[in-house]
Design a protein around this motif. Sequence first.
Motif, PDB file in Angstrom:
ATOM      1  N   MET A   1      70.806  61.194  10.695  1.00  0.00           N
ATOM      2  CA  MET A   1      71.682  62.333  10.449  1.00  0.00           C
ATOM      3  C   MET A   1      72.453  62.659  11.713  1.00  0.00           C
ATOM      4  SD  MET A   1      70.568  66.015   9.120  1.00  0.00           S
ATOM      5  CE  MET A   1      71.479  67.435   9.568  1.00  0.00           C
ATOM      6  N   THR A  74      71.666  56.838  16.081  1.00  0.00           N
ATOM      7  CA  THR A  74      70.360  56.821  15.435  1.00  0.00           C
ATOM      8  C   THR A  74      69.991  58.230  15.014  1.00  0.00           C
ATOM      9  OG1 THR A  74      69.093  57.263  17.445  1.00  0.00           O
ATOM     10  CG2 THR A  74      69.648  54.951  16.984  1.00  0.00           C
ATOM     11  N   GLU A  75      68.827  58.382  14.418  1.00  0.00           N
ATOM     12  CA  GLU A  75      68.338  59.708  14.016  1.00  0.00           C
ATOM     13  C   GLU A  75      68.161  60.643  15.206  1.00  0.00           C
ATOM     14  OE1 GLU A  75      67.773  61.044  10.947  1.00  0.00           O
ATOM     15  OE2 GLU A  75      68.721  59.249  10.175  1.00  0.00           O
ATOM     16  N   ALA A  76      67.970  60.089  16.406  1.00  0.00           N
ATOM     17  CA  ALA A  76      67.785  60.904  17.603  1.00  0.00           C
ATOM     18  C   ALA A  76      69.095  61.584  18.039  1.00  0.00           C
ATOM     19  CB  ALA A  76      67.259  60.048  18.743  1.00  0.00           C
ATOM     20  N   ASP A  77      70.208  61.122  17.535  1.00  0.00           N
ATOM     21  CA  ASP A  77      71.507  61.688  17.903  1.00  0.00           C
ATOM     22  C   ASP A  77      71.890  62.800  16.937  1.00  0.00           C
ATOM     23  OD1 ASP A  77      71.999  59.788  20.030  1.00  0.00           O
ATOM     24  OD2 ASP A  77      72.263  58.308  18.446  1.00  0.00           O
ATOM     25  N   GLY A  78      72.265  63.921  17.516  1.00  0.00           N
ATOM     26  CA  GLY A  78      72.646  65.010  16.637  1.00  0.00           C
ATOM     27  C   GLY A  78      72.931  66.281  17.337  1.00  0.00           C
TER      28      GLY A  78
END
Length: 78
Positions: A1, A74-78
Amino acid sequence: MIGAHARRAADGLVCSAKACRSAATDAVVWRNPSLHTADRRKVWLACEEHRDHLRSFVQVRGFLIEVVPVEALTEADG
């Protein structure tokens, strides 16, 4: 996300620059160390035209972590 500032268009990710509706090709990953923990990664999406401007904006403040293709997020980015 991807974070709340990332907008989705019918055809994919859209540049985060004000009033730009172009497809994003890159992600400017940054963090404000006085506000965010070391594991926090904020993302601004950028089209080719705005990539350098968005990168410079956070880099001059010492916030830039990296610039990567949107496919590398990746999911770690947000």
